[in-house]
Design a protein around this motif. Structure first.
Motif, mmCIF file in Angstrom:
data_model
loop_
_atom_site.group_PDB
_atom_site.id
_atom_site.type_symbol
_atom_site.label_atom_id
_atom_site.label_comp_id
_atom_site.label_asym_id
_atom_site.label_seq_id
_atom_site.Cartn_x
_atom_site.Cartn_y
_atom_site.Cartn_z
ATOM 1 N N THR A 371 0.797 -1.156 -0.033
ATOM 2 C CA THR A 371 -0.076 -0.054 0.024
ATOM 3 C C THR A 371 0.913 1.162 -0.156
ATOM 4 O O THR A 371 2.031 1.164 0.507
ATOM 5 C CB THR A 371 -0.911 -0.079 1.316
ATOM 6 N N LEU A 372 0.195 2.265 -0.598
ATOM 7 C CA LEU A 372 0.984 3.529 -0.489
ATOM 8 C C LEU A 372 0.468 4.638 0.575
ATOM 9 O O LEU A 372 1.232 5.524 0.885
ATOM 10 C CB LEU A 372 0.736 4.481 -2.024
ATOM 11 N N SER A 373 -0.390 3.915 1.330
ATOM 12 C CA SER A 373 -1.124 4.585 2.383
ATOM 13 C C SER A 373 0.022 5.065 3.572
ATOM 14 O O SER A 373 0.771 3.926 3.832
ATOM 15 C CB SER A 373 -2.274 4.068 3.088
ATOM 16 N N ALA A 374 -0.028 6.151 4.282
ATOM 17 C CA ALA A 374 0.935 6.453 5.174
ATOM 18 C C ALA A 374 0.915 5.380 6.315
ATOM 19 O O ALA A 374 1.705 5.193 7.162
ATOM 20 C CB ALA A 374 0.569 7.792 5.654
ATOM 21 N N GLU A 375 -0.431 5.097 6.908
ATOM 22 C CA GLU A 375 -0.797 4.110 7.985
ATOM 23 C C GLU A 375 -1.595 2.697 7.282
ATOM 24 O O GLU A 375 -2.285 2.864 6.272
ATOM 25 C CB GLU A 375 -1.643 4.702 9.006
ATOM 26 N N PRO A 376 -0.832 1.601 7.736
ATOM 27 C CA PRO A 376 -1.474 0.635 7.225
ATOM 28 C C PRO A 376 -2.894 0.112 8.163
ATOM 29 O O PRO A 376 -2.908 -1.229 8.500
ATOM 30 C CB PRO A 376 -0.538 -0.632 7.380
ATOM 31 N N ASP A 377 -3.725 0.711 8.012
ATOM 32 C CA ASP A 377 -4.831 0.369 8.764
ATOM 33 C C ASP A 377 -6.012 0.187 7.839
ATOM 34 O O ASP A 377 -5.875 0.024 6.654
ATOM 35 C CB ASP A 377 -5.399 1.858 9.617
ATOM 36 N N ASP A 378 -7.310 0.179 8.408
ATOM 37 C CA ASP A 378 -8.320 -0.484 7.479
ATOM 38 C C ASP A 378 -8.674 0.512 6.442
ATOM 39 O O ASP A 378 -9.529 0.104 5.563
ATOM 40 C CB ASP A 378 -9.579 -0.706 8.560
ATOM 41 N N THR A 379 -8.185 1.746 6.630
ATOM 42 C CA THR A 379 -8.676 2.674 5.571
ATOM 43 C C THR A 379 -7.515 2.569 4.336
ATOM 44 O O THR A 379 -7.907 3.265 3.084
ATOM 45 C CB THR A 379 -8.825 4.327 5.795
ATOM 46 N N ALA A 380 -6.427 2.045 4.551
ATOM 47 C CA ALA A 380 -5.458 1.870 3.535
ATOM 48 C C ALA A 380 -6.178 0.886 2.197
ATOM 49 O O ALA A 380 -6.785 -0.169 2.337
ATOM 50 C CB ALA A 380 -4.174 1.050 4.157
ATOM 51 N N GLU A 381 -5.436 1.336 1.153
ATOM 52 C CA GLU A 381 -5.855 0.650 -0.194
ATOM 53 C C GLU A 381 -4.798 -0.325 -0.365
ATOM 54 O O GLU A 381 -3.427 -0.028 -0.713
ATOM 55 C CB GLU A 381 -5.961 1.483 -1.162
ATOM 56 N N TRP A 382 -5.053 -1.635 -0.174
ATOM 57 C CA TRP A 382 -4.009 -2.775 -0.464
ATOM 58 C C TRP A 382 -3.901 -3.403 -1.926
ATOM 59 O O TRP A 382 -5.144 -3.725 -2.238
ATOM 60 C CB TRP A 382 -4.163 -3.972 0.513
ATOM 61 N N ARG A 383 -2.945 -3.385 -2.465
ATOM 62 C CA ARG A 383 -3.101 -3.918 -3.739
ATOM 63 C C ARG A 383 -2.121 -5.213 -3.958
ATOM 64 O O ARG A 383 -0.936 -5.187 -3.274
ATOM 65 C CB ARG A 383 -2.228 -2.923 -4.764
ATOM 66 N N GLU A 384 -2.221 -6.175 -4.529
ATOM 67 C CA GLU A 384 -1.830 -7.490 -4.592
ATOM 68 C C GLU A 384 -0.767 -7.466 -5.697
ATOM 69 O O GLU A 384 -1.009 -7.201 -6.835
ATOM 70 C CB GLU A 384 -3.009 -8.613 -4.597
ATOM 71 N N TYR A 385 0.462 -8.298 -5.506
ATOM 72 C CA TYR A 385 1.538 -8.416 -6.415
ATOM 73 C C TYR A 385 1.174 -9.694 -7.014
ATOM 74 O O TYR A 385 0.325 -10.540 -6.694
ATOM 75 C CB TYR A 385 2.800 -8.548 -5.674
ATOM 76 N N GLY A 386 1.265 -9.715 -8.442
ATOM 77 C CA GLY A 386 1.023 -10.883 -9.358
ATOM 78 C C GLY A 386 2.363 -11.620 -9.605
ATOM 79 O O GLY A 386 3.172 -11.156 -10.227
ATOM 80 N N PHE A 387 2.164 -13.088 -9.582
ATOM 81 C CA PHE A 387 3.286 -13.976 -9.693
ATOM 82 C C PHE A 387 2.959 -14.586 -11.076
ATOM 83 O O PHE A 387 1.835 -14.626 -11.594
ATOM 84 C CB PHE A 387 3.525 -14.928 -8.702
ATOM 85 N N ARG A 388 4.093 -14.959 -11.770
ATOM 86 C CA ARG A 388 3.803 -15.578 -13.168
ATOM 87 C C ARG A 388 3.377 -16.869 -13.002
ATOM 88 O O ARG A 388 2.313 -17.002 -13.780
ATOM 89 C CB ARG A 388 5.473 -15.794 -13.494
ATOM 90 N N GLY A 389 3.743 -17.783 -12.173
ATOM 91 C CA GLY A 389 3.174 -19.030 -12.418
ATOM 92 C C GLY A 389 2.118 -19.697 -11.238
ATOM 93 O O GLY A 389 1.254 -20.367 -11.477
ATOM 94 N N LYS A 390 2.423 -19.023 -9.910
ATOM 95 C CA LYS A 390 1.597 -19.416 -8.883
ATOM 96 C C LYS A 390 0.194 -18.864 -8.757
ATOM 97 O O LYS A 390 0.143 -17.526 -9.350
ATOM 98 C CB LYS A 390 2.222 -19.125 -7.673
ATOM 99 N N PRO A 391 -0.824 -19.322 -8.381
ATOM 100 C CA PRO A 391 -2.184 -18.814 -8.274
ATOM 101 C C PRO A 391 -2.428 -17.607 -7.728
ATOM 102 O O PRO A 391 -1.751 -17.353 -6.648
ATOM 103 C CB PRO A 391 -3.131 -19.736 -7.771
ATOM 104 N N GLY A 392 -3.185 -16.609 -8.270
ATOM 105 C CA GLY A 392 -3.343 -15.306 -7.597
ATOM 106 C C GLY A 392 -4.605 -14.806 -8.218
ATOM 107 O O GLY A 392 -5.709 -15.104 -7.490
#
Length: 496
Positions: A371-392
């Protein structure tokens, strides 16, 4: 001398061509995989840097060219050299000369790749690494087009595929109950390390089919390998069964070059007459003595071996050496405490093989988010990294990667089976916080387009394949259920 004619196997020239060119192709893939991934994983600034590893171990225990000095530039030179030598063998150029030329070429591949494996740590701790090394060493003594294939080397290659198949079969019988009650394939297609594009369809087949799959696997691994040493055409039939079952594994999963190696090794038992009967384009007259051998003639026996005496001596010395090394794997096969994928010497020859003694019943995936948010709380926007082979991405069709080996993705599969608190994984999270470009190139998708996230974390999910009905309704190939936060949010120190 008449008795030396037995050592010539001119009726196995097609097998030699497949073995030499095929195994050289797998070496090419292995060096390419290392060229693309090694610096980011294990290089000077990698997750587990080789210079630090070299400072902690004795080069006498793990022979490697890097024992004197490691640099990413030298690693890339080794990879390019290995790829170049492999390419010439695939084209058949060294095979046009005396038998010493392909011998030296394959031994060079063996030494170069062993140098990489022996400093590869956990990222190279797979059974197919030592299998490639052992196969490359044995194939080195198959000679060139100027000499008939040596019979003892072909037998040793059949012995290698026997250890690979029978060892895997014994591991299963001694392992989880699911292999004995025939339910292992209820789960395997879904929980295997890296599913392929057809894995979901294989998983959705009826349970009766899965039980037949397990029975077929037991037959192919526990019964068929013995017939590799039977007279023709039984040996070729046994090889054909192994090739067929391995092709099914290729189609239903991604196991790097393991299945392709088993396919290639099985050709050591396929004679030219059988290959010609199936594919008429395969000639019967590769060598002058081949036609007589196929017809039951004895011209070769009258004349003795066609190979130079010096070459025959080299082959026999190598044969005796490899037979002596076979004692430990034979002992291991019949041990109640059978080891899986273990080397008994520092040259990684005469190894023992086997995999999937137990089958995971549930698939747990570790998702990495930032996340780019200053604080990792419930209001933070979390983005997931994508892997080449493993399920995501639950909608994405799994890709076919084998025989190419995605090392990071494979180790991500092991995390929930062992612990997420691995040294390399924390180093990986730190690299993501730094937006390290070599590390990001190992991924399929960077949600921050090269920018540094403020925080990263790891979360666990339960994954299962969607049923056909669920897919029609949702378009999802996976159904995933959140479990828990495996590693809480982490950030770099302020001065970083």
């Amino acid at each position: 001398m008449e008795w030396t004619a037995w050592f010539d196997a001119p009726e196995y020239e097609f097998a030699r061509q497949v073995l030499q060119r095929g195994i050289a192709t797998l070496y090419l893939v292995a060096f390419l995989s290392s060229l693309n991934q090694f610096p980011a994983l294990l290089g000077e600034r990698g997750l587990l840097p080789v210079p630090e590893f070299l400072a902690r171990f004795s080069p006498l225990r793990r022979p490697t060219l890097f024992s004197w000095r490691y640099s990413d530039r030298l690693l890339r030179a080794v990879c390019w050299a290995g790829m170049a030598i492999s390419a010439t063998l695939v084209l058949g150029l060294p095979q046009l000369g005396p038998p010493w030329v392909p011998l030296l070429a394959f031994l060079a591949l063996w030494l170069l790749y062993m140098s990489i494996v022996n400093v590869g740590q956990t990222f190279y701790g797979f059974g197919w690494e030592m299998l490639l090394l052992e196969a490359g060493f044995i194939v080195a003594f198959l000679g060139s087009n100027q000499t008939p294939p040596p019979r003892t080397i072909l037998i040793l290659l059949a012995w290698l595929v026997f250890r690979l198949e029978f060892g895997a079969g014994m591991i299963k019988i001694r392992g989880g109950r699911e292999w004995r009650d025939l339910t292992a394939l209820y789960y395997h297609h879904e929980t295997q390390p890296m599913p392929g594009p057809l894995s979901r369809q294989a998983h959705l087949l009826p349970k009766a089919w899965h039980r037949l799959e397990v029975l077929g696997n037991h037959f192919a691994q526990l019964v068929v390998p013995f017939f590799l040493f039977a007279p023709q055409p039984l040996a070729s039939v046994a090889a054909g069964i192994i090739i067929f079952t391995q092709l099914w594994l290729v189609a239903s999963g991604n196991f790097a070059w393991l299945n392709w190696m088993a396919i290639l090794l099985a050709f050591a038992a396929v004679s030219d007459p059988v290959a010609h009967a199936l594919v008429p384009a395969v000639p019967l007259d590769w060598h002058p003595a081949a036609a007589g051998t196929a017809a039951g003639g004895s011209a070769a026996a009258a004349a003795g071996s066609q190979a130079p005496v010096a070459w025959l001596v080299v082959v026999l010395v190598a044969t005796v050496f490899l037979v002596v090394l076979s004692y430990r794997p034979i002992e291991n096969l019949f041990s109640h405490y059978q080891l899986m994928n273990a080397a008994f010497n520092r040259w990684q020859l005469g190894n023992t093989y086997g995999a999937f003694g137990t089958v995971t019943k549930q698939r747990i995936e570790i998702a990495v988010e930032g996340t780019l948010s200053a604080e990792p709380d419930d209001t933070a926007e979390w983005r997931e990294y994508g892997f080449r082979g493993k399920p995501g991405d639950v909608r994405r069709i799994p890709r076919q990667w084998a025989p190419y080996h995605l090392r990071l993705d494979w180790l991500m599969w092991f995390l929930p089976l062992r612990t997420v608190h691995e040294e390399w994984f924390y180093a990986f999270l730190a690299k993501l916080l730094e937006a390290d470009r070599p590390t990001l190139r190992l991924l399929r998708h960077d949600p921050f387009d090269g920018a540094r996230p403020r925080w990263v974390r790891a979360r666990s999910y339960l994954y299962r394949f969607a049923t056909r009905k669920e897919f029609r309704v949702t378009g999802q190939r996976w159904i995933r259920i959140p479990l828990h936060e495996s590693i809480p949010p982490l950030s770099l120190p302020p001065n970083d």
